[in-house]
Design an enzyme around this catalytic site. Structure first.
Site, short mmCIF file in Angstrom:
data_model
loop_
_atom_site.label_atom_id
_atom_site.label_comp_id
_atom_site.label_asym_id
_atom_site.label_seq_id
_atom_site.Cartn_x
_atom_site.Cartn_y
_atom_site.Cartn_z
CG ASP A 376 -2.05 -1.07 1.05
OD1 ASP A 376 -2.44 -1.33 -0.10
OD2 ASP A 376 -2.49 -1.63 2.06
CD GLU A 379 1.46 -2.66 -5.20
OE1 GLU A 379 2.06 -3.61 -5.71
OE2 GLU A 379 0.34 -2.78 -4.65
N GLY A 383 0.27 7.75 2.62
CA GLY A 383 -0.13 9.10 3.03
C GLY A 383 -1.22 9.66 2.12
CE1 TYR A 464 -8.25 -4.67 7.12
CE2 TYR A 464 -8.59 -5.74 5.01
CZ TYR A 464 -8.49 -5.82 6.38
OH TYR A 464 -8.62 -7.01 7.00
CG HIS A 521 -6.72 -10.55 4.33
ND1 HIS A 521 -8.03 -10.88 4.56
CD2 HIS A 521 -6.47 -9.44 5.06
CE1 HIS A 521 -8.57 -9.99 5.38
NE2 HIS A 521 -7.64 -9.12 5.71
CG HIS A 523 -3.50 -6.78 7.18
ND1 HIS A 523 -3.98 -5.83 6.32
CD2 HIS A 523 -4.57 -7.54 7.51
CE1 HIS A 523 -5.27 -6.01 6.14
NE2 HIS A 523 -5.66 -7.04 6.84
CB ILE A 674 22.49 0.51 12.78
CG1 ILE A 674 22.27 0.78 14.27
CG2 ILE A 674 23.86 -0.06 12.49
CD1 ILE A 674 22.42 -0.48 15.14
CG HIS A 684 -8.43 -10.47 9.01
ND1 HIS A 684 -8.80 -9.17 8.80
CD2 HIS A 684 -9.52 -11.05 9.56
CE1 HIS A 684 -10.05 -9.00 9.17
NE2 HIS A 684 -10.50 -10.12 9.64
#
Lengths: 734, 734
Positions: A376, A379, A383, A464, A521, A523, A674, A684
């Site tokens: 998300d 792609e 934001g 979602y 699915h 997440h 680092i 889910h």
């Protein structure tokens, strides 16, 4: 044109004309210019009607929006990390337009236009009052299928860097216009329209989603592709619950040409609309069978205890940090520092923290579902998908809100109002306590209430909703919490009852309602955490708890106990961590050059909470692209170019530029600047309670001081006393 | 008496006299009758001075205490599960005193006097308005080294059951008098006094703790033993930070005779007092280097939304449950039921939930530490150690408090005021949400705030404070949360800096301050959860998420996905669960005879959060006794006698009567009345932030509806509106 081609063209033309005549909603459907503007204005999820009433508070939002546009036009940057202002964006755009090849072409699209952050060393040196560091803009643009990376100096008004990048490792984040135009494109295809109508769906009720294709081989290479799947809005705004199952349109995202239509679900009924609307005013007018709830509120009559200086610098209790919205990450926390409550020294904890990537693979290998393996952030822009927060419901009363200023694909800035909120939270919890028996001489009962500062955003990536909280606690702990709510992506099924499903038939999920399957699915939310514990050079230490068996010589009645072994990770591979309940460890980021008074290295530890690990085959294309989820923890040396766990260009990426690839370089990480990476996971398996909208499920991890302070940093915090509390009366009685 | 014995006696006598002459605090030290009363009155942790001021809110507590004593004297039971009232306890005691052998002996001690709950079937049938079920008291008493179990019928005023039990499987929970008198006993031993003085500790500053011995072999058999270790209070109330290291006194708990004194730490300095006091008024008068915090409060001007009917029946939103204090478990939740907000039907979820046992092994095999493997519920009484909560700090403003009524070892009732609080919590969190883009036609932003009901207690088992929350959520979820705060049990060390510790020397922990080591330890809290999902007969289903590799025939571009396999546990061994991140499962308790409209079995699932597993050798005596922590989840058939995971008699138990032993019977559990057990674990490697008092660390697990409701049960819940919120002004401005 060959005759066969001509015939084909005529067939389409005639079909379209027929549809024109017989479809009552045609006029509603064709996106005229003003509709497009209306619909395209920064909305990725386009629908064909504008018929939904807003509740009154939305008007409020528009008011503040107009005001905030005026405000934003006069904004100037104050801090080297402040996001680009509207003026700066406009300047960057005009400089780009005077830079070849952008001078002669109008066909480019801007996929990112954000601040090019100054070098870390310069930011760390910078102090308020110093001259602002040179402001630069970073632009990612697509032109004639090529990726252009540009850096623009906003002082000299020049392009100071211009690189071309191969697209084989992936494309940039979609623009809002990409996402917005794709769902309309299939309507130009008669076959598409025909199948919609044949399924009994009025084209005026159509709602389609732009779904990233992922990458599964040569089919997804050499051009930007997107898939479109559709739903009907008939009878509900919750069209997600009414899928037109099995119909998938593959589009060329640039030409908007239909590449392929797959139409497999013709026998699958569209689930019914009833009981799917979740809006309050649409609920059946019958009593809710529960006790009445009295109003409850977090009240701070003297106002919140934090300030946001110069628009972005949050100061609260012992914490200070820079906060900004970002189109890709959502929220960026920078230079998080905590003041030692005893010495007054402001100490570095984290240079930068952000949501680097999400990975959401669905667990259905069939045609209409196999590709649903979303990333998300890279792609869609995490934001960009963060919608305005709803005051009093998304955030409590004394919250302050921050707008996002992002750009459209032509470089024009726009404002996402109330994208982030900041508030103090008091849940009735306890920061620390101790009681001795109250009846004895030791009449001690010392308790301190726990108040936290929360930074929140909520991204609605289509169906979602992801709620991301950065929670700062006075004891030095930072809790990063992800809440999942919103609406499931569901699958149509011929079955209205589990008992009717043949035993050998796979559902890939749970029947949630008649003809609705909630597909299983995962997440994964991967966080970039550039820790700077009391300085940039840190080491990563695995503190392994190991069973030690006692030897007979020790003479102990115990046979075993746990000892803590400290193992410093020398290189990246030492820090590829899979969590194991039966091989427990603490994971410290320490400053190897700083010790406490009694000789412990100062540090912060990352404390996982409930989580899930990806079990997909590492050679499965989605898992290759999402290989940053192969471990829960990684540590890399700081590298400006390594901020996005799935790679800079994630769209249709092959997984050649992920955190997993970088980490394989096995670079030294001891006593270096680092970066810590943590992936929070959820499995889910949907259940009926998730229908038609999901109660929030949350999980979190903590960054926690470990020998960072000499002692409990909130020891001297005062308790609550009756005289401190507000005096309140019920609003209704006012 | 042999001459050698006589000499020994004279030596002790003379030494004692010398001490009498040279110890200024002797008179303070000898516990005279009124001191003992003062000190013994239900306080386990006795100290030799009564010199600490209480803060003003404590006076409030005493007021309410006196009032509540009057209230409790008139209480009558309303519900079959209501705890015994003061009158009932007094009646039970007098019936006992007329029952042989208790008629002729005054040397018995009552270790438990609580309600004997009626048969579950009868309670389930009982309705408000029905005649109360026959009230019975259950008594555990010790007499001449024998355990007596008695059941007294409070209607017929008769002992209806009287059993004798072997002590070889363990002794009952200590009485408060046991815990209170043990720390004084070593003072009768001159050697003890001499070593205290020789370490430079004023006997008047001595604070000693009664520490359960555990069981490690024949040494801990055939008599009740306890160990005493001491601290100095000189200069601080936080004596826990000033251990007299290496000095351990083994006592016979019944005769109060010193069995053995081990004095190994003579060269270890007692850590300094500075910076150890945690009381607010004792903090250095210098500014706290942080921004000022404005008052913040959860406000409910119309009052809380819950009621507590008849003293114990809590009703809030869609939840109803019976709540009572218990001397051993702390809080008992019974008959938790949730009203279906659509149908109005009140549905069973859990018949009984409680903290069954704690297991706290320290990770130091040396003499003064190896035995520290506490079981706080069975050894000390988790409820007995629950101290009064501090209003406004332990619980927010609109909390309601519940007193515990327990008995002393002679059967006399006493009141533990404000032992439990019940309140509504609103932290600014989101119950569910969804936003569509606000600029498009789909102007949707629906958000519901999340309000929970919390039941809280805080047990101070000597140094440690355990906060146990039962959090009821409107979406049907029950979150059980354990918070750890209070004070570490620390070890004296010769070292004031880690760099001075020879490499081969084991510290068994972290240096927290000069000469103070925080010893590594674990905490396990095991919960008894008698689930009754829509009825008593339930099944336990493991829903295993398994990777399925696609076959070439499927033609899927995906190589793998996860499928959910449902495996019903037939017998107990099928339900011995070790959690594994890479072998994930959901764990459902379903009602196999009830289905939802679309055919899913109705159920609740247990959702672990962050946790830890015990790694000790299963043959190590502490782990044998704490074998109930060998798995995270167990399921047993309901059995009245199996409620305490470590066995009914835990003190010096050998581990012959634990949950692990019962589960090995491998009884059928499918479609039976079953009990779910969950163990929440923490590994604790102390750090300097834990000194001198620990910021709260929490973890939790959830019981969550899974296809229990037909759909989201809070779909129709209203959002917050400005008009609902209170109008508040600052108290100071009033």
């Amino acid at each position: 044109m060959e005759s066969r081609g001509l015939l084909h063209f005529l067939f389409i033309l005639i079909t379209t004309l027929l549809l024109f005549l017989f479809t009552k909603a045609w006029f509603n459907l064709i996106p005229n210019k003003s509709d497009l503007l209306n619909c395209s204005n920064y909305s990725p999820w386009c629908t064909s009607k504008n018929r939904f009433q807003s509740k009154s508070s939305n008007n409020l939002f528009y008011h503040s929006n107009e005001k905030s546009i005026q405000d934003h036009k006069t904004h100037i940057p104050h801090h080297p990390l402040d996001p680009l202002t509207i003026q700066e964006m406009n300047r960057a755009k005009s400089i780009l337009l005077s830079h070849p090849p952008f001078t002669t072409s109008s066909s480019f699209t801007i996929h990112s236009l954000v601040l090019e952050e100054p070098e870390k060393a310069l930011v760390l040196k910078w102090r308020k009052g110093d001259k602002l560091l040179p402001r630069k803009a970073s632009i990612i643009a697509l032109l004639h299928g090529q990726i252009h990376l540009l850096i623009i100096d906003l002082e000299s008004n020049k392009v100071i860097n211009h690189e071309l990048r191969e697209t084989k490792t992936g494309y940039p984040t979609m623009t809002i216009e990409d996402m917005n135009s794709a769902p309309w494109a299939p309507l130009s295809d008669a076959n598409f329209n025909r199948t919609i109508v044949s399924r009994g769906v009025d084209l005026a009720d159509l709602a389609c989603l732009p779904l990233s294709t992922g990458w599964f081989g040569t089919k997804e290479e050499k051009r930007r592709l997107i898939k479109v799947q559709c739903y009907t809005m008939q009878g509900t705004v919750n069209f997600y619950m009414r899928p037109i199952e099995g119909l998938t349109v593959l589009l060329d995202m640039d030409t908007k040409q239909v590449v392929e239509i797959t139409d497999l679900g013709i026998d699958i009924p569209i689930p019914k609309a009833s009981n799917t609307d979740y809006r309050f005013f649409k609920q059946p007018n019958k009593p809710l069978m529960m006790r009445v709830m009295n109003p409850i509120s977090i009240e701070q009559p003297k106002g919140p205890s934090f300030v946001i200086e110069d628009g972005h610098l949050v100061k609260w209790a012992n914490w200070e940090f820079h906060l900004k919205p970002d189109p890709r990450a959502g929220v960026i926390i920078s230079q998080a520092r905590i003041r030692d409550s005893e010495t007054g020294v402001l100490r570095n904890v984290m240079y930068k923290g952000l949501t680097s990537e999400l990975f959401v693979p669905y667990m259905d290998p069939t045609d209409a579902w196999y590709f649903k393996t979303y990333m998300d952030a890279g792609e869609y822009g995490f934001g960009l998908q963060a919608m305005p927060l709803d005051p009093l419901n998304d955030c409590p009363r004394y919250a302050r809100y921050m707008d996002g200023v992002f750009t459209a694909s032509d470089g024009t800035p726009f404002i996402r109002s109330n994208m982030i909120c900041v508030f103090e939270s008091y849940a009735g919890d306890i920061a620390w306590r101790h009681a001795e028996s109250p009846i004895t001489g030791m009449e001690i009962r010392e308790v301190r209430p726990k108040v936290n500062l929360v930074v929140r955003m909520a991204a609605s990536v289509a169906n979602y909703d992801y709620i991301v909280d950065w929670e700062f606690q006075m004891d030095g702990l930072i809790r990063v919490k992800v809440g999942l709510s919103g609406i499931l992506m569901v699958k149509g099924t011929p079955y209205d009852n589990l008992n009717k499903v043949p035993n050998n038939e796979k559902l890939y999920g749970t029947i949630l309602s008649e003809n609705v399957v909630g597909v299983i699915h995962d997440h994964y939310v991967t966080f970039y955490l550039d820790m700077d514990v009391d300085g940039s050079d840190n080491s990563f230490v695995k503190v392994n708890l190991v069973r030690e068996n006692t030897s007979p010589e020790e003479g102990s009645p115990r046979r075993s106990y746990l000892r803590a072994d400290r193992n410093i990770a020398k290189t990246e591979k030492d820090a590829q961590i899979k969590l194991k309940l039966y091989e427990p460890s603490e994971f410290h980021v320490i400053n190897p050059t700083k010790e406490t008074r009694v000789g412990n290295p100062v540090g912060y530890k990352i404390v996982p909470g409930g989580t899930a690990a990806s079990l997909l085959d590492h050679l499965d294309p989605p898992q290759k692209r999402g290989a940053f989820t192969n471990n829960q923890i990684w540590v890399t040396p700081y590298n400006r170019s390594e901020q996005w766990a799935g790679g800079l260009f994630v769209y249709q990426s092959h997984g050649e530029d992920t955190l997993a690839v970088w980490s394989e370089k096995d670079r030294p990480i001891e006593n270096k600047d680092i970066v810590l990476w943590y992936t929070l996971g959820f499995h889910h398996i949907p259940c009926q309670e998730d229908f038609p909208i999901m109660p929030t499920v949350s999980s979190s991890f903590d960054l926690k001081p470990v020998n960072f302070f000499e002692s409990n940093p909130i020891l001297r915090m005062p308790p609550n006393l009756e005289k401190d509390l507000p005096i309140c009366k019920a609003a209704a009685s006012a």
